[in-house]
Motif scaffolding. Structure first.
Motif, PDB file in Angstrom:
ATOM      1  N   PHE A  91      -0.703 -14.045  -4.282  1.00 23.24           N
ATOM      2  CA  PHE A  91      -0.792 -14.272  -2.848  1.00 23.24           C
ATOM      3  C   PHE A  91       0.623 -14.568  -2.368  1.00 23.24           C
ATOM      4  CE2 PHE A  91      -5.280 -16.073  -3.345  1.00 23.24           C
ATOM      5  CZ  PHE A  91      -5.880 -15.065  -2.605  1.00 23.24           C
ATOM      6  N   ASP A  93       2.020 -16.485   0.944  1.00 22.47           N
ATOM      7  CA  ASP A  93       1.741 -17.189   2.193  1.00 22.47           C
ATOM      8  C   ASP A  93       2.930 -16.978   3.130  1.00 22.47           C
ATOM      9  OD1 ASP A  93       1.502 -19.095   4.224  1.00 22.47           O
ATOM     10  OD2 ASP A  93       0.402 -20.473   2.922  1.00 22.47           O
ATOM     11  N   LEU A  94       2.685 -16.157   4.158  1.00 21.68           N
ATOM     12  CA  LEU A  94       3.790 -15.754   5.038  1.00 21.68           C
ATOM     13  C   LEU A  94       4.387 -16.925   5.796  1.00 21.68           C
ATOM     14  CD1 LEU A  94       2.083 -12.516   6.354  1.00 21.68           C
ATOM     15  CD2 LEU A  94       4.226 -12.563   5.091  1.00 21.68           C
ATOM     16  N   ILE A 100       1.597 -17.747  -4.621  1.00 13.08           N
ATOM     17  CA  ILE A 100       0.505 -18.399  -5.329  1.00 13.08           C
ATOM     18  C   ILE A 100      -0.048 -17.405  -6.341  1.00 13.08           C
ATOM     19  CG2 ILE A 100      -1.784 -19.470  -5.096  1.00 13.08           C
ATOM     20  CD1 ILE A 100      -1.028 -19.930  -2.077  1.00 13.08           C
ATOM     21  N   LEU A 102      -2.522 -15.332  -8.567  1.00 14.72           N
ATOM     22  CA  LEU A 102      -3.898 -14.856  -8.588  1.00 14.72           C
ATOM     23  C   LEU A 102      -4.181 -14.502 -10.044  1.00 14.72           C
ATOM     24  CD1 LEU A 102      -4.289 -12.421  -5.582  1.00 14.72           C
ATOM     25  CD2 LEU A 102      -5.988 -14.075  -6.333  1.00 14.72           C
ATOM     26  N   GLU A 125       0.825  -3.908  -9.706  1.00 10.77           N
ATOM     27  CA  GLU A 125       0.994  -5.240  -9.145  1.00 10.77           C
ATOM     28  C   GLU A 125       0.478  -5.301  -7.716  1.00 10.77           C
ATOM     29  OE1 GLU A 125       4.987  -7.025 -10.628  1.00 10.77           O
ATOM     30  OE2 GLU A 125       5.105  -4.871 -10.880  1.00 10.77           O
ATOM     31  N   VAL A 126      -0.310  -6.320  -7.456  1.00  8.52           N
ATOM     32  CA  VAL A 126      -0.914  -6.475  -6.137  1.00  8.52           C
ATOM     33  C   VAL A 126      -0.294  -7.680  -5.435  1.00  8.52           C
ATOM     34  CG1 VAL A 126      -3.062  -6.838  -4.867  1.00  8.52           C
ATOM     35  CG2 VAL A 126      -3.082  -5.525  -7.000  1.00  8.52           C
ATOM     36  N   LEU A 127       0.086  -7.472  -4.192  1.00  9.83           N
ATOM     37  CA  LEU A 127       0.585  -8.567  -3.365  1.00  9.83           C
ATOM     38  C   LEU A 127      -0.358  -8.718  -2.173  1.00  9.83           C
ATOM     39  CD1 LEU A 127       2.916 -10.608  -2.888  1.00  9.83           C
ATOM     40  CD2 LEU A 127       3.945  -8.877  -1.422  1.00  9.83           C
ATOM     41  N   VAL A 128      -0.956  -9.906  -2.065  1.00  8.13           N
ATOM     42  CA  VAL A 128      -1.899 -10.181  -0.972  1.00  8.13           C
ATOM     43  C   VAL A 128      -1.216 -11.121   0.010  1.00  8.13           C
ATOM     44  CG1 VAL A 128      -4.164 -11.068  -0.379  1.00  8.13           C
ATOM     45  CG2 VAL A 128      -3.813  -9.971  -2.608  1.00  8.13           C
ATOM     46  N   LYS A 129      -0.916 -10.610   1.183  1.00 13.62           N
ATOM     47  CA  LYS A 129      -0.238 -11.452   2.181  1.00 13.62           C
ATOM     48  C   LYS A 129      -1.258 -12.266   2.955  1.00 13.62           C
ATOM     49  CE  LYS A 129       3.933  -8.724   2.636  1.00 13.62           C
ATOM     50  NZ  LYS A 129       4.581  -7.657   3.404  1.00 13.62           N
ATOM     51  N   LEU A 130      -0.927 -13.538   3.131  1.00 14.28           N
ATOM     52  CA  LEU A 130      -1.827 -14.482   3.812  1.00 14.28           C
ATOM     53  C   LEU A 130      -1.238 -14.927   5.145  1.00 14.28           C
ATOM     54  CD1 LEU A 130      -2.790 -16.879   0.866  1.00 14.28           C
ATOM     55  CD2 LEU A 130      -4.152 -15.000   1.795  1.00 14.28           C
ATOM     56  N   GLU A 131      -2.111 -15.036   6.137  1.00 17.70           N
ATOM     57  CA  GLU A 131      -1.690 -15.619   7.414  1.00 17.70           C
ATOM     58  C   GLU A 131      -2.704 -16.688   7.813  1.00 17.70           C
ATOM     59  OE1 GLU A 131      -1.717 -12.444  10.261  1.00 17.70           O
ATOM     60  OE2 GLU A 131      -3.812 -11.953   9.902  1.00 17.70           O
TER      61      GLU A 131
ATOM     62  N   ARG B 114     -10.708 -14.673  -4.815  1.00 23.73           N
ATOM     63  CA  ARG B 114     -10.312 -16.051  -4.559  1.00 23.73           C
ATOM     64  C   ARG B 114      -9.970 -16.230  -3.082  1.00 23.73           C
ATOM     65  NH1 ARG B 114      -5.154 -18.673  -7.204  1.00 23.73           N
ATOM     66  NH2 ARG B 114      -5.082 -20.666  -6.105  1.00 23.73           N
ATOM     67  N   LYS B 120      -6.173 -16.477   5.914  1.00 18.89           N
ATOM     68  CA  LYS B 120      -6.900 -15.225   5.782  1.00 18.89           C
ATOM     69  C   LYS B 120      -5.964 -14.114   5.324  1.00 18.89           C
ATOM     70  CE  LYS B 120      -6.916 -13.818  10.665  1.00 18.89           C
ATOM     71  NZ  LYS B 120      -6.933 -14.830  11.719  1.00 18.89           N
ATOM     72  N   LYS B 122      -3.982 -10.908   5.257  1.00 19.17           N
ATOM     73  CA  LYS B 122      -3.395 -10.025   6.255  1.00 19.17           C
ATOM     74  C   LYS B 122      -3.260  -8.612   5.707  1.00 19.17           C
ATOM     75  CE  LYS B 122       0.469  -9.439   9.365  1.00 19.17           C
ATOM     76  NZ  LYS B 122       1.934  -9.508   9.452  1.00 19.17           N
ATOM     77  N   SER B 123      -2.903  -8.526   4.440  1.00 15.93           N
ATOM     78  CA  SER B 123      -2.755  -7.205   3.837  1.00 15.93           C
ATOM     79  C   SER B 123      -2.868  -7.301   2.327  1.00 15.93           C
ATOM     80  CB  SER B 123      -1.406  -6.588   4.208  1.00 15.93           C
ATOM     81  OG  SER B 123      -0.367  -7.318   3.595  1.00 15.93           O
ATOM     82  N   GLU B 125      -1.362  -5.097  -0.843  1.00 17.27           N
ATOM     83  CA  GLU B 125      -0.457  -3.996  -1.163  1.00 17.27           C
ATOM     84  C   GLU B 125      -0.303  -3.852  -2.669  1.00 17.27           C
ATOM     85  OE1 GLU B 125       2.972  -3.832   1.929  1.00 17.27           O
ATOM     86  OE2 GLU B 125       2.081  -5.821   2.032  1.00 17.27           O
ATOM     87  N   VAL B 126      -0.441  -2.638  -3.140  1.00 12.59           N
ATOM     88  CA  VAL B 126      -0.355  -2.370  -4.569  1.00 12.59           C
ATOM     89  C   VAL B 126       0.919  -1.580  -4.856  1.00 12.59           C
ATOM     90  CG1 VAL B 126      -1.467  -1.276  -6.548  1.00 12.59           C
ATOM     91  CG2 VAL B 126      -2.866  -2.299  -4.736  1.00 12.59           C
ATOM     92  N   LEU B 127       1.644  -2.039  -5.862  1.00 16.18           N
ATOM     93  CA  LEU B 127       2.816  -1.313  -6.321  1.00 16.18           C
ATOM     94  C   LEU B 127       2.567  -0.896  -7.766  1.00 16.18           C
ATOM     95  CD1 LEU B 127       5.748  -0.432  -5.644  1.00 16.18           C
ATOM     96  CD2 LEU B 127       6.495  -2.547  -6.733  1.00 16.18           C
TER      97      LEU B 127
END
Lengths: 132, 132
Positions: A91, A93-94, A100, A102, A125-131, B114, B120, B122-123, B125-127
């Motif tokens: 994750f 956190d913007l 964080i 995962l 690799e996954v990046l989940v951006k949080l707002e 999780r 929440k 926002k996006s 993204e997979v690399l």
DNA sequence: AGTGTAGTTTATAATGGTTCTAAATAAGTG
DNA sequence: CACTTATTTAGAACCATTATAAACTACACT
């Protein structure tokens, strides 16, 4: 000393500086994320002495090359490293500008349906951006 | 001019420079990835004149803020942007140092199991890193 | 233990992408 | 046209990272 073998196995001479950096990076219960500057601070605080910034860079890069550290793909002016080298995602956190972990089990299986000729997948690799 | 409205809608004055940058970025069949320096070169070649680097930075950032461009999370000394702002992912060819689009349909659904309190997603993204 | 060689550390300089600054210019408004 | 505000611009500043080259250290070999 447990780090001496680790270093030797990778062809790295077990110097005072490298062992100290190992102690800061790997002598912890939990894995963590850091930038070079944060690491340099941490060394200064924990060990009470300072290792040249150039050496910190060199050592981190050597550890990365040998698979003891992972670079986290992220847009930032600074490079983030992770002492958790297992397959896992993040994750971001913007608002707090914080990463964080995962766990791999927190993310369902990812299927990549496209192939590129002559290339094989090294990592996903996954990046989940949080707002808020 | 089709870009004048686009700019006005976002509260950006339709200046000569912004319109020229729009023409280079959006007047193409295919979307593409670029760095600021590549974009500056492209403008110089296509339009035969030069726009100050500062203006290119300002404009790209303004376009990003308004959702006309996307920043690609990737470890590189340079920042990569994408004119494809739809949900999609990327291959990164480590040897060639090149990005390749993965259509959304090329990647199976990704479930994030999780939750972080008060935040929440926002996006996602997979690399996918590629090696030989 | 002493010597030689290759590896390592270090302070400092150089690099290079990005951001800042402040003055000149252009766009919008009445 | 006059006025205000946004924008452009060249150049300086910034700052993470990399390169340099000299001092130092580990290690293998006698």
């Amino acid at each position: 000393m447990k780090y001496i073998d680790k270093l030797r196995i990778s062809g790295l001479r077990p110097t005072k500086q490298r062992i100290q950096i190992c102690e800061v990076l790997f002598n912890t219960e939990k894995t963590f994320h850091f930038t070079i500057n944060e690491l340099e601070q941490k060394i200064r605080n924990k060990k009470g002495n300072k290792i040249s910034l150039a050496t910190v860079y060199n050592t981190v890069h050597a550890f990365e090359k040998n698979g003891y550290l992972k670079r986290i793909p992220l847009n930032s002016n600074q490079t983030y490293f992770d002492t958790n080298v297992t397959n896992h995602h993040h994750f971001y956190d913007l608002k707090e500008e914080k990463l964080i972990d995962l766990e791999n089990s927190d993310v369902g299986p990812i299927s990549i349906k496209r192939k590129i000729n002559g290339k094989k997948i090294k990592s996903v690799e996954v990046l989940v951006k949080l707002e808020d």
